[in-house]
Scaffold this motif. Structure first.
Motif, PDB file in Angstrom:
ATOM      1  N   VAL A 118       0.843  -1.199   0.000  1.00  0.00           N
ATOM      2  CA  VAL A 118       0.000   0.000   0.000  1.00  0.00           C
ATOM      3  C   VAL A 118       0.877   1.248   0.000  1.00  0.00           C
ATOM      4  O   VAL A 118       0.617   2.218  -0.732  1.00  0.00           O
ATOM      5  N   VAL A 119       1.930   1.217   0.807  1.00  0.00           N
ATOM      6  CA  VAL A 119       2.835   2.371   0.866  1.00  0.00           C
ATOM      7  C   VAL A 119       3.601   2.525  -0.444  1.00  0.00           C
ATOM      8  O   VAL A 119       3.724   3.625  -0.998  1.00  0.00           O
ATOM      9  N   ILE A 120       4.124   1.409  -0.988  1.00  0.00           N
ATOM     10  CA  ILE A 120       4.948   1.470  -2.197  1.00  0.00           C
ATOM     11  C   ILE A 120       4.119   1.870  -3.419  1.00  0.00           C
ATOM     12  O   ILE A 120       4.515   2.738  -4.208  1.00  0.00           O
TER      13      ILE A 120
ATOM     14  N   ILE B 186      -0.621  -5.104  -7.391  1.00  0.00           N
ATOM     15  CA  ILE B 186       0.496  -5.155  -8.330  1.00  0.00           C
ATOM     16  C   ILE B 186       0.001  -5.034  -9.769  1.00  0.00           C
ATOM     17  O   ILE B 186       0.587  -4.327 -10.597  1.00  0.00           O
ATOM     18  N   THR B 187      -1.107  -5.726 -10.097  1.00  0.00           N
ATOM     19  CA  THR B 187      -1.604  -5.678 -11.475  1.00  0.00           C
ATOM     20  C   THR B 187      -2.128  -4.298 -11.858  1.00  0.00           C
ATOM     21  O   THR B 187      -2.140  -3.945 -13.037  1.00  0.00           O
ATOM     22  N   ARG B 188      -2.547  -3.501 -10.891  1.00  0.00           N
ATOM     23  CA  ARG B 188      -3.091  -2.177 -11.179  1.00  0.00           C
ATOM     24  C   ARG B 188      -2.033  -1.075 -11.098  1.00  0.00           C
ATOM     25  O   ARG B 188      -2.325   0.087 -11.396  1.00  0.00           O
ATOM     26  N   ALA B 189      -0.826  -1.433 -10.722  1.00  0.00           N
ATOM     27  CA  ALA B 189       0.216  -0.414 -10.538  1.00  0.00           C
ATOM     28  C   ALA B 189       0.948  -0.128 -11.845  1.00  0.00           C
ATOM     29  O   ALA B 189       0.899  -0.907 -12.803  1.00  0.00           O
ATOM     30  N   GLU B 190       1.632   1.004 -11.880  1.00  0.00           N
ATOM     31  CA  GLU B 190       2.516   1.305 -12.998  1.00  0.00           C
ATOM     32  C   GLU B 190       3.660   0.286 -13.027  1.00  0.00           C
ATOM     33  O   GLU B 190       4.023  -0.294 -12.001  1.00  0.00           O
ATOM     34  N   PHE B 191       4.250   0.103 -14.237  1.00  0.00           N
ATOM     35  CA  PHE B 191       5.234  -0.961 -14.405  1.00  0.00           C
ATOM     36  C   PHE B 191       6.395  -0.825 -13.422  1.00  0.00           C
ATOM     37  O   PHE B 191       6.788  -1.795 -12.773  1.00  0.00           O
ATOM     38  N   THR B 192       6.941   0.376 -13.293  1.00  0.00           N
ATOM     39  CA  THR B 192       8.102   0.571 -12.413  1.00  0.00           C
ATOM     40  C   THR B 192       7.745   0.280 -10.964  1.00  0.00           C
ATOM     41  O   THR B 192       8.496  -0.400 -10.242  1.00  0.00           O
ATOM     42  N   ASP B 193       6.585   0.777 -10.524  1.00  0.00           N
ATOM     43  CA  ASP B 193       6.146   0.524  -9.147  1.00  0.00           C
ATOM     44  C   ASP B 193       5.850  -0.956  -8.930  1.00  0.00           C
ATOM     45  O   ASP B 193       6.164  -1.516  -7.878  1.00  0.00           O
ATOM     46  N   ALA B 194       5.222  -1.590  -9.933  1.00  0.00           N
ATOM     47  CA  ALA B 194       4.896  -3.013  -9.807  1.00  0.00           C
ATOM     48  C   ALA B 194       6.169  -3.853  -9.698  1.00  0.00           C
ATOM     49  O   ALA B 194       6.236  -4.805  -8.908  1.00  0.00           O
ATOM     50  N   ARG B 195       7.176  -3.490 -10.475  1.00  0.00           N
ATOM     51  CA  ARG B 195       8.458  -4.214 -10.406  1.00  0.00           C
ATOM     52  C   ARG B 195       9.078  -4.066  -9.026  1.00  0.00           C
ATOM     53  O   ARG B 195       9.583  -5.040  -8.459  1.00  0.00           O
TER      54      ARG B 195
ATOM     55  N   GLY C 131       4.605   0.753   7.069  1.00  0.00           N
ATOM     56  CA  GLY C 131       3.449   0.091   6.473  1.00  0.00           C
ATOM     57  C   GLY C 131       3.456  -1.404   6.736  1.00  0.00           C
ATOM     58  O   GLY C 131       2.401  -2.005   7.016  1.00  0.00           O
ATOM     59  N   ALA C 132       4.625  -2.023   6.651  1.00  0.00           N
ATOM     60  CA  ALA C 132       4.721  -3.462   6.901  1.00  0.00           C
ATOM     61  C   ALA C 132       4.376  -3.794   8.349  1.00  0.00           C
ATOM     62  O   ALA C 132       3.629  -4.746   8.621  1.00  0.00           O
ATOM     63  N   VAL C 133       4.908  -3.020   9.281  1.00  0.00           N
ATOM     64  CA  VAL C 133       4.611  -3.267  10.696  1.00  0.00           C
ATOM     65  C   VAL C 133       3.122  -3.073  10.969  1.00  0.00           C
ATOM     66  O   VAL C 133       2.470  -3.897  11.635  1.00  0.00           O
ATOM     67  N   THR C 134       2.546  -2.002  10.418  1.00  0.00           N
ATOM     68  CA  THR C 134       1.127  -1.739  10.620  1.00  0.00           C
ATOM     69  C   THR C 134       0.271  -2.854  10.026  1.00  0.00           C
ATOM     70  O   THR C 134      -0.688  -3.333  10.658  1.00  0.00           O
TER      71      THR C 134
END
Length: 340
Positions: A114-116, A174-183, A129-132
């Protein structure tokens, strides 16, 4: 450990102490060897001199700035995952009750994604975000499991269901994210120690310094809880308060480790079982599990770097492959036990 006449006494298991000392020696040997290998090989003697502050500027930079933080991250993440797994397996009274099986790692991954992917956060935001995500997932599983759900298959089944739901959420993000962010998200989900620095080591060390002694203190009550809720109450154990405390500490350790290195699979499942077989003792085996977890992750990271050289695998790929085989063996054993 227990109170006696207003004092705290500590019962030391000789076999467990020998196991911990042996594993510590193994970790040191593997650590010194791993610090010397790489694109710029350094002899073991030079590694030792560098660690003692007698190296050259070149070896100081390579060993102490590039390789040592990665190594210490592996040790601390492995220890945190081992202890987290020991706490949850003892609490659920089942070897399958580890954070990566019951969905807590997946929840931490959801928080990080969610954060990334949605908030565009950096390293600190991803860790928070991971801890939360891990804490929220654990509380949801605990509440759905009910007052007596902190033990047995109910906790495991609800955790698996929540984990499957969150896996779907992660895939959707991941499928809805931009390519760079998804990677970037996919790389984080793999679980890796690449590029880890002192900014990961310091919070990990702080969390372990604070939570590990508390986990050891809870070890006696956990040992009583393994007998069942009613026998534990008869022995004076505050069952619900202990269960909630164990959940919080276990999630804190697991989520912090996941925040530092991503969801590295199966260390928390395997380490407590290996520790139990080495010590031949009951109870959660907190400290032996920490040493086993650290040794497993340090060894796995070394293997991931060198087995397919010059290609370096993320350590999460290797632990997932080995852990999958171990899980199949464990499930087969549980099935045969059920038939018996």
């Amino acid at each position: 450990m227990h109170a006696l006449g207003g004092r705290i006494t500590l019962r030391v298991d000789r076999r467990a102490s020998v196991v911990c000392a042996t594993l510590a020696a193994v970790i040191v040997v593997v650590a010194v060897f791993s610090l010397g290998i790489g694109d710029y090989p350094i002899p073991v003697a030079e590694v030792v001199r560098t660690l003692l502050g007698q190296g050259t500027p070149a070896t100081d930079f390579i060993v102490r700035e590039l390789r040592l933080p990665r190594l210490l991250t592996a040790v601390l993440v492995g220890a945190a995952l081992g202890v987290g797994g020991a706490l949850f397996q003892s609490l659920s009274r089942n070897p399958l009750g580890s954070p990566d099986v019951v969905g807590f790692d997946t929840g931490a991954a959801t928080g990080a994604l969610v954060v990334i992917l949605l908030l565009g956060g950096g390293g600190t935001g991803t860790a928070l975000g991971a801890v939360t995500g891990g804490v929220v997932t654990a509380m949801l599983v605990y509440l759905l499991a009910g007052k007596r759900g902190g033990s047995g298959f109910r906790l495991i089944l609800i955790g698996i269901a929540i984990g499957a739901l969150l896996d779907a959420v992660n895939a959707y993000l991941i499928t809805r994210a931009e390519f760079t962010d998804a990677r970037q998200g996919v790389l984080w989900l793999t679980g890796s120690l690449d590029g880890r620095g002192w900014e990961q080591v310091r919070p990990l060390a702080l969390v372990l310094v604070v939570l590990l002694p508390v986990a050891v203190l809870l070890g006696r009550d956990l040992r009583m809880l393994e007998l069942g809720d009613e026998p534990a109450r008869a022995l004076g154990v505050p069952v619900e308060r202990t269960r909630l405390g164990v959940m919080l500490i276990g999630v804190g350790l697991t989520a912090t480790a996941t925040a530092a290195a991503g969801p590295i699979a199966f260390i928390s499942l395997t380490a407590p079982q290996v520790a139990r077989r080495l010590t031949r003792g009951g109870g959660p085996n907190i400290l032996p599990s920490a040493f086993v977890g650290a040794a497993l992750l340090v060894g796995s990271d070394l293997a991931a770097q060198r087995l397919f050289h010059p290609v370096s695998l993320p350590v999460g790929v290797l632990t997932a492959g080995i852990g999958g085989l171990y899980l199949a063996w464990l499930l087969a054993g549980q099935w045969r036990k059920g038939l018996g």
